[in-house]
Design a protein around this motif. Structure first.
Motif, mmCIF file in Angstrom:
data_model
loop_
_atom_site.group_PDB
_atom_site.id
_atom_site.type_symbol
_atom_site.label_atom_id
_atom_site.label_comp_id
_atom_site.label_asym_id
_atom_site.label_seq_id
_atom_site.Cartn_x
_atom_site.Cartn_y
_atom_site.Cartn_z
ATOM 1 N N ALA A 92 16.711 -62.137 -20.467
ATOM 2 C CA ALA A 92 17.284 -61.566 -21.689
ATOM 3 C C ALA A 92 18.424 -60.604 -21.404
ATOM 4 C CB ALA A 92 16.191 -60.837 -22.471
ATOM 5 N N HIS A 93 19.300 -60.493 -22.370
ATOM 6 C CA HIS A 93 20.334 -59.465 -22.390
ATOM 7 C C HIS A 93 19.962 -58.563 -23.563
ATOM 8 C CE1 HIS A 93 23.632 -61.443 -19.894
ATOM 9 N NE2 HIS A 93 22.575 -62.235 -19.807
ATOM 10 N N LEU A 94 19.638 -57.294 -23.279
ATOM 11 C CA LEU A 94 19.166 -56.382 -24.312
ATOM 12 C C LEU A 94 20.173 -55.265 -24.541
ATOM 13 C CD1 LEU A 94 15.512 -56.122 -22.973
ATOM 14 C CD2 LEU A 94 16.320 -57.551 -24.854
ATOM 15 N N LEU A 95 20.258 -54.834 -25.786
ATOM 16 C CA LEU A 95 21.176 -53.768 -26.150
ATOM 17 C C LEU A 95 20.372 -52.656 -26.830
ATOM 18 C CD1 LEU A 95 24.217 -53.337 -25.870
ATOM 19 C CD2 LEU A 95 24.500 -54.319 -28.138
ATOM 20 N N PHE A 96 20.510 -51.436 -26.309
ATOM 21 C CA PHE A 96 19.816 -50.286 -26.860
ATOM 22 C C PHE A 96 20.857 -49.329 -27.432
ATOM 23 C CE2 PHE A 96 17.263 -52.025 -23.440
ATOM 24 C CZ PHE A 96 16.053 -52.211 -24.089
ATOM 25 N N GLY A 97 20.617 -48.813 -28.628
ATOM 26 C CA GLY A 97 21.593 -47.960 -29.301
ATOM 27 C C GLY A 97 21.080 -46.551 -29.521
ATOM 28 N N PHE A 98 22.023 -45.588 -29.547
ATOM 29 C CA PHE A 98 21.673 -44.172 -29.686
ATOM 30 C C PHE A 98 22.703 -43.481 -30.575
ATOM 31 C CE2 PHE A 98 20.430 -45.915 -25.653
ATOM 32 C CZ PHE A 98 19.066 -45.684 -25.662
ATOM 33 N N GLY A 99 22.221 -42.531 -31.357
ATOM 34 C CA GLY A 99 23.091 -41.800 -32.277
ATOM 35 C C GLY A 99 24.053 -40.861 -31.585
ATOM 36 N N ASN A 100 23.718 -40.434 -30.364
ATOM 37 C CA ASN A 100 24.618 -39.536 -29.633
ATOM 38 C C ASN A 100 24.544 -39.804 -28.128
ATOM 39 O OD1 ASN A 100 22.428 -37.831 -28.512
ATOM 40 N ND2 ASN A 100 22.175 -37.174 -30.645
ATOM 41 N N ALA A 101 25.521 -39.294 -27.422
ATOM 42 C CA ALA A 101 25.624 -39.545 -25.982
ATOM 43 C C ALA A 101 24.499 -38.877 -25.197
ATOM 44 C CB ALA A 101 26.981 -39.061 -25.471
ATOM 45 N N ALA A 102 23.974 -37.748 -25.696
ATOM 46 C CA ALA A 102 22.891 -37.051 -24.996
ATOM 47 C C ALA A 102 21.637 -37.913 -24.954
ATOM 48 C CB ALA A 102 22.601 -35.712 -25.673
ATOM 49 N N GLU A 103 21.309 -38.562 -26.073
ATOM 50 C CA GLU A 103 20.135 -39.445 -26.105
ATOM 51 C C GLU A 103 20.297 -40.597 -25.116
ATOM 52 O OE1 GLU A 103 19.247 -40.931 -30.034
ATOM 53 O OE2 GLU A 103 17.748 -39.377 -30.328
ATOM 54 N N ARG A 104 21.489 -41.172 -25.077
ATOM 55 C CA ARG A 104 21.731 -42.272 -24.147
ATOM 56 C C ARG A 104 21.591 -41.804 -22.698
ATOM 57 N NH1 ARG A 104 27.426 -45.313 -23.940
ATOM 58 N NH2 ARG A 104 28.023 -43.246 -23.234
ATOM 59 N N ALA A 105 22.105 -40.619 -22.398
ATOM 60 C CA ALA A 105 22.021 -40.081 -21.035
ATOM 61 C C ALA A 105 20.560 -39.862 -20.624
ATOM 62 C CB ALA A 105 22.804 -38.777 -20.930
ATOM 63 N N VAL A 106 19.749 -39.342 -21.538
ATOM 64 C CA VAL A 106 18.334 -39.126 -21.236
ATOM 65 C C VAL A 106 17.629 -40.473 -21.069
ATOM 66 C CG1 VAL A 106 16.151 -38.254 -22.166
ATOM 67 C CG2 VAL A 106 18.216 -36.853 -22.293
ATOM 68 N N PHE A 107 17.952 -41.447 -21.923
ATOM 69 C CA PHE A 107 17.385 -42.787 -21.802
ATOM 70 C C PHE A 107 17.676 -43.350 -20.411
ATOM 71 C CE2 PHE A 107 17.977 -47.415 -22.081
ATOM 72 C CZ PHE A 107 16.780 -47.811 -22.647
ATOM 73 N N ARG A 108 18.904 -43.192 -19.947
ATOM 74 C CA ARG A 108 19.289 -43.705 -18.629
ATOM 75 C C ARG A 108 18.546 -42.985 -17.506
ATOM 76 N NH1 ARG A 108 25.798 -44.672 -19.732
ATOM 77 N NH2 ARG A 108 25.529 -46.727 -20.689
ATOM 78 N N GLN A 109 18.287 -41.685 -17.672
ATOM 79 C CA GLN A 109 17.495 -40.950 -16.679
ATOM 80 C C GLN A 109 16.052 -41.459 -16.675
ATOM 81 O OE1 GLN A 109 18.013 -38.661 -14.324
ATOM 82 N NE2 GLN A 109 20.206 -38.612 -14.694
#
Length: 192
Positions: free
Chosen positions: A57-74
């Protein structure tokens, strides 16, 4: 990599969205914190994204702000924490709440998130220490952390939500003892 997506919001089926970008519909999974801030169907929406490519699969995850995305990546870098678990964590607590739990080393707060057991919570605390920005509330030093942590745990044990307990501690006088802090917090909660 797809780093940002902007288009018309076509469908909202928690935790998945369908976003039309010039005739192409992208399925995007989002944490509930982002989901609650979405506009109405048919409106323009812009999300920061993280693309995960797997064999199946190719999955796409979305976030309202860059901080949430950064924490998700951590979070997804940690052994045993996949994308679904990371979304669950971000759905259950804000980025600031997570940073505070890590700073104060409070496994109990993390264990309230569905799917997070004691071992995973302890691993998260260990792996995230020092990676979620500046230590929050470090003004009072270690003693202040211990007192705040004990007061917060006492309020949680009394049945107050994480959000209520944290809000009650916000205006607590510096250097308060545990018993004085609990009294102060209970007074603040009774007024609210």
């Amino acid at each position: 990599m797809i780093g940002r997506i902007s288009g018309i919001l076509l469908e909202k089926n928690p935790p998945q969205l369908l976003i039309d970008c010039n005739g192409v519909g992208y399925e995007v999974d989002v944490p509930m914190s982002t989901y609650y801030d979405l506009p109405a169907l048919g409106a323009q929406v812009t999300l920061f994204t993280h693309q995960a490519i797997r064999e199946d699969a190719h999955l796409l995850f979305g976030f309202g702000n860059a901080a949430e995305r950064a924490v998700f990546r951590q979070l997804i870098k940690i052994t045993g924490v996949g994308a679904r678990t990371a979304l669950s964590i971000l759905s259950g607590m804000t980025v600031n709440d997570l940073a505070q739990a890590v700073t104060l080393q409070e496994a109990g707060r993390l264990m309230k998130v569905p799917g997070i057991g004691k071992k995973t919570a302890e691993r998260l605390l260990l792996e995230l220490k020092g990676k979620l920005g500046a230590d929050l509330g470090s003004v009072g030093g270690v003693v202040q952390h211990d007192a705040k942590s004990d007061i917060l745990n006492a309020l949680l044990a009394l049945g107050y939500s994480d959000k209520e307990a944290t809000a009650a501690l916000r205006n607590m006088p510096a250097g308060s003892t545990v018993s004085d802090g609990i009294k102060f917090a209970l007074k603040a909660l009774s007024k609210g």
